[in-house]
Design an enzyme around this catalytic site. Structure first.
Site, mmCIF file in Angstrom:
data_model
loop_
_atom_site.group_PDB
_atom_site.id
_atom_site.type_symbol
_atom_site.label_atom_id
_atom_site.label_comp_id
_atom_site.label_asym_id
_atom_site.label_seq_id
_atom_site.Cartn_x
_atom_site.Cartn_y
_atom_site.Cartn_z
ATOM 1 N N HIS A 186 3.954 1.505 2.414
ATOM 2 C CA HIS A 186 5.140 0.762 1.969
ATOM 3 C C HIS A 186 5.821 1.497 0.806
ATOM 4 O O HIS A 186 7.046 1.567 0.728
ATOM 5 C CB HIS A 186 4.753 -0.642 1.492
ATOM 6 C CG HIS A 186 3.984 -1.441 2.492
ATOM 7 N ND1 HIS A 186 2.813 -2.100 2.175
ATOM 8 C CD2 HIS A 186 4.195 -1.683 3.801
ATOM 9 C CE1 HIS A 186 2.357 -2.722 3.238
ATOM 10 N NE2 HIS A 186 3.169 -2.480 4.248
ATOM 11 N N LYS A 221 -7.862 -1.545 6.383
ATOM 12 C CA LYS A 221 -8.722 -2.347 5.503
ATOM 13 C C LYS A 221 -10.176 -2.197 5.900
ATOM 14 O O LYS A 221 -11.074 -2.192 5.058
ATOM 15 C CB LYS A 221 -8.322 -3.818 5.623
ATOM 16 C CG LYS A 221 -7.297 -4.226 4.617
ATOM 17 C CD LYS A 221 -7.233 -5.739 4.578
ATOM 18 C CE LYS A 221 -6.074 -6.230 3.775
ATOM 19 N NZ LYS A 221 -5.794 -7.629 4.047
ATOM 20 N N CYS A 235 -5.096 -4.019 21.657
ATOM 21 C CA CYS A 235 -3.954 -3.377 21.008
ATOM 22 C C CYS A 235 -4.494 -2.155 20.267
ATOM 23 O O CYS A 235 -5.408 -2.282 19.442
ATOM 24 C CB CYS A 235 -3.301 -4.345 20.018
ATOM 25 S SG CYS A 235 -2.282 -3.507 18.803
ATOM 26 N N LYS A 248 -6.715 6.799 9.803
ATOM 27 C CA LYS A 248 -5.679 5.774 9.729
ATOM 28 C C LYS A 248 -5.980 4.887 8.518
ATOM 29 O O LYS A 248 -7.140 4.565 8.266
ATOM 30 C CB LYS A 248 -5.736 4.948 11.021
ATOM 31 C CG LYS A 248 -4.631 3.941 11.152
ATOM 32 C CD LYS A 248 -4.796 3.194 12.474
ATOM 33 C CE LYS A 248 -4.242 1.805 12.443
ATOM 34 N NZ LYS A 248 -2.863 1.606 12.190
ATOM 35 N N CYS A 254 0.905 -7.157 15.755
ATOM 36 C CA CYS A 254 2.230 -6.522 15.936
ATOM 37 C C CYS A 254 3.338 -7.555 15.879
ATOM 38 O O CYS A 254 4.508 -7.200 15.782
ATOM 39 C CB CYS A 254 2.340 -5.838 17.295
ATOM 40 S SG CYS A 254 1.193 -4.518 17.594
ATOM 41 N N HIS A 273 0.847 -1.202 0.000
ATOM 42 C CA HIS A 273 0.000 0.000 0.000
ATOM 43 C C HIS A 273 0.876 1.242 0.000
ATOM 44 O O HIS A 273 2.106 1.157 -0.071
ATOM 45 C CB HIS A 273 -1.013 -0.040 1.136
ATOM 46 C CG HIS A 273 -0.425 -0.085 2.518
ATOM 47 N ND1 HIS A 273 0.458 0.850 2.986
ATOM 48 C CD2 HIS A 273 -0.599 -0.974 3.527
ATOM 49 C CE1 HIS A 273 0.796 0.559 4.235
ATOM 50 N NE2 HIS A 273 0.175 -0.556 4.580
HETATM 51 O O1 ME8 Z 1 6.438 -3.991 10.180
HETATM 52 N N1 ME8 Z 1 2.660 5.746 6.828
HETATM 53 O O2 ME8 Z 1 6.111 -4.757 8.046
HETATM 54 P P1 ME8 Z 1 4.845 -3.898 7.572
HETATM 55 C C1 ME8 Z 1 3.964 5.647 6.561
HETATM 56 N N2 ME8 Z 1 7.645 -6.819 8.536
HETATM 57 N N3 ME8 Z 1 4.618 4.480 6.412
HETATM 58 C C2 ME8 Z 1 3.913 3.356 6.544
HETATM 59 C C3 ME8 Z 1 2.530 3.373 6.816
HETATM 60 C C4 ME8 Z 1 1.901 4.643 6.956
HETATM 61 N N4 ME8 Z 1 0.624 4.773 7.199
HETATM 62 N N5 ME8 Z 1 2.106 2.089 6.888
HETATM 63 C C5 ME8 Z 1 3.200 1.307 6.668
HETATM 64 C C6 ME8 Z 1 6.698 -4.747 9.270
HETATM 65 N N6 ME8 Z 1 4.288 2.061 6.452
HETATM 66 C C7 ME8 Z 1 7.826 -5.754 9.427
HETATM 67 C C8 ME8 Z 1 9.151 -5.065 9.212
HETATM 68 S S1 ME8 Z 1 11.820 -5.062 9.036
HETATM 69 C C9 ME8 Z 1 13.061 -6.024 9.523
HETATM 70 C C10 ME8 Z 1 10.357 -5.927 9.387
HETATM 71 C C11 ME8 Z 1 5.647 1.561 6.157
HETATM 72 O O3 ME8 Z 1 4.381 -4.547 6.327
HETATM 73 C C12 ME8 Z 1 6.646 1.996 7.226
HETATM 74 O O4 ME8 Z 1 7.937 1.924 6.667
HETATM 75 O O5 ME8 Z 1 3.893 -3.715 8.680
HETATM 76 C C13 ME8 Z 1 6.480 0.919 8.262
HETATM 77 O O6 ME8 Z 1 7.573 0.848 9.172
HETATM 78 C C14 ME8 Z 1 6.388 -0.317 7.391
HETATM 79 O O7 ME8 Z 1 5.637 0.133 6.232
HETATM 80 C C15 ME8 Z 1 5.695 -1.472 8.085
HETATM 81 O O8 ME8 Z 1 5.485 -2.500 7.167
#
Ligand code: ME8
Length: 489
Positions: free
Chosen positions: A25, A302, A147, A299, A133, A22
């Site tokens: 990411h 989904k 949570c 926020k 989480c 999304h």
């Molecule tokens: O946490 N605004 O993966 P994840 C800005 N797999 N950035 C955002 C966002 C938002 N609303 N939503 C997501 C994980 N991100 C783990 C990480 S690393 C060793 C393991 C971005 O799929 C942001 O970079 O939940 C956030 O830290 C990341 O997506 C979380 O992706």
């Protein structure tokens, strides 16, 4: 940015495959792509790592819900991430998947060494776990027993686990963060992490008994490795597996606020244990935490149904416009809001009327006045154009802004230059010819504007690579094609 023999190692988080890519990411991944392109332009050798995080209870449950095998499900969603990054013209060096065999093997090796060094012990964990989480939580993490991020009650867990002696490493980590040896930026992220360390943290469980979808502990096959340990190690296993250790350690891990503490506490602790305490040259140099954004004030979720697929923005605006719009919504590093209405407005004002219109104006003026591109031969004569370029590069300090991840500011400097060029055209009116003298003057102004446009293309390369190329092409051929057709919304 510090470097190792011209080598720079930049990473994004690896994203969970429980759902497709999304806008959040895309935001992080795009920022690293911009930095990668910027440093490559400067002649640096950059390794840009991204990928997908595929183990653990959360992914297992998502696969079950989709009626797929975990591996089949991961293959499918991971390939959609790759596709999305291809569509956004993101040039990563490697895309890691935590289900890659060579990653799994290296993670197991790493943990065996931690055990041999006495950093792991068996214990009993009894407490709460949030699958969303993928972490153990305490009462103080919850709001009304739920949570706050995933709006669900955590599971009660009581099981035999292997624990990692995190607590004894905390004073060292605190010292490294306080002295900026591990640089955490922005400052408020550093304070947040230090606050958590000062409150005290217990040793953490690094394995799970009842989670089958994961890497087995080599010496205790009844347990799988905790998904966060598996995931963080991706930054290390890739360089090990591909003989790229000359890039180690990471110059920058870019992360969102949700995963800051994992990167600033657990990750350096694992490395300190592996490389022995004091081995600070093995630790990440910088962890930068960018803001979290909401969509139209809500926020992204989904359930609300406002999760934005970057592919849809690309369809509407095109690749480079999407890249620009995403990075200029709010200051990088701050929390902010992405407003769909503002994306439309900004497309028309900054791209159609701004960059696109200036390019068309300058190329048309040059063609009508029969001025060929001689950008390599001539020097800028107009004081005003010279000044405008200098201001973009120096006063607004384009490079410094970008190197400090003030990505929106660096782009702002380019847009000031665009505005200054427009103003020069409006005041100099280089099409009004009254005599021979004004013809010569006009010629000089247009030549200068072509040079300024070339400069704009150079500065835009990391952000909008295809547009930069198109502008250079139009300067060379003298043919003007609209870069960003106005959209009627
Ligand atoms: O946490 N605004 O993966 P994840 C800005 N797999 N950035 C955002 C966002 C938002 N609303 N939503 C997501 C994980 N991100 C783990 C990480 S690393 C060793 C393991 C971005 O799929 C942001 O970079 O939940 C956030 O830290 C990341 O997506 C979380 O992706």
């Amino acid at each position: 940015m510090t470097e190792k023999n011209n080598k720079i190692y930049l990473t994004t988080p690896i994203y969970y495959v429980n759902s497709v890519a999304h806008l959040g990411h895309a935001y992080t991944t795009l920022a690293i792509d911009v930095l990668t392109r910027y440093y490559r332009e400067l002649g640096k050798d950059v390794f840009f790592l991204t990928g997908t995080d595929e183990h653990g209870a959360k992914i297992f449950e998502a696969a079950q819900k989709a009626g797929k095998t975990p591996q089949g499900f991961c293959d499918e969603v991971s390939s959609l991430f790759k596709k999305a990054w291809g569509n956004l013209n993101i040039g990563y060096s490697y895309f890691i998947r935590t289900t890659d065999k060579n990653h799994e093997e290296k993670v197991a090796e790493f943990l065996t060494i931690l055990k041999d060094k006495g950093f792991l012990y068996e214990g009993e964990y009894a407490g709460k776990y949030c699958v969303g989480c993928e972490k153990f939580v305490t009462e103080k993490d919850l709001v009304d027993g739920k949570c706050p991020d995933h709006k669900c009650e955590p599971q009660d867990v009581a099981e035999e686990n292997w624990f990692f002696k995190l607590r004894q490493l905390l004073p060292k980590i605190q010292e490294l963060i306080e002295s900026d040896k591990i640089l955490i930026r922005p400052e408020n992220a550093k304070s947040e992490v230090l606050g958590v360390i000062k409150q005290g943290i217990d040793d953490i469980s690094i394995s799970r008994k009842n989670v089958s979808w994961g890497i087995k502990l080599p010496w205790d096959e009844s347990q799988t490795i905790y998904v966060w340990v598996d995931a963080l190690l991706n930054y290390w296993t890739v360089l090990q597996n591909f003989n790229k250790t000359e890039f180690w350690p990471a110059d920058l891990h870019l992360v969102g606020r949700d995963i800051l503490k994992f990167h600033c506490i657990m990750w350096p602790a694992l490395l300190l244990a592996y490389y022995k305490e004091g081995a600070i040259d093995q630790l990440p140099k910088q962890i930068f935490c960018h803001g979290y954004f909401t969509i139209d004030g809500q926020k992204m979720s989904k359930t609300i149904g406002n999760v934005i697929d970057p592919n849809n923005l690309i369809k509407k605006y095109g690749i480079d416009a999407t890249r620009y719009l995403l990075l200029t919504q709010f200051p990088f590093g701050n929390d902010g809001d992405v407003s769909l209405g503002r994306l439309d407005e900004k497309y028309n004002s900054d791209l159609a009327s701004g960059l696109g219109n200036l390019t068309a104006r300058v190329i048309t003026l040059a063609r009508k006045s029969n001025i060929k591109n001689q950008t390599s031969k001539i020097k800028i004569k107009s004081q005003k154009v010279k000044q405008a370029i200098l201001e973009a590069k120096n006063k607004h300090n384009f490079s410094l802004a970008l190197e400090n991840l003030k990505i929106d500011e660096a782009l702002g400097a380019v847009w000031e230059l665009i505005g200054a060029c427009d103003k020069i055209i409006d005041t100099e009116k280089p099409w009004e010819v009254t005599d021979q003298k004004s013809k010569i003057k006009n010629q000089k102004v247009i030549e200068d504007l072509l040079l300024a446009l070339q400069e704009i293309a150079e500065l835009l390369k990391p952000f909008m690579p295809q547009t930069a190329e198109k502008i250079t092409g139009q300067i060379k051929t003298g043919k003007s094609e609209p870069l960003f057709p106005r959209l009627n919304f």
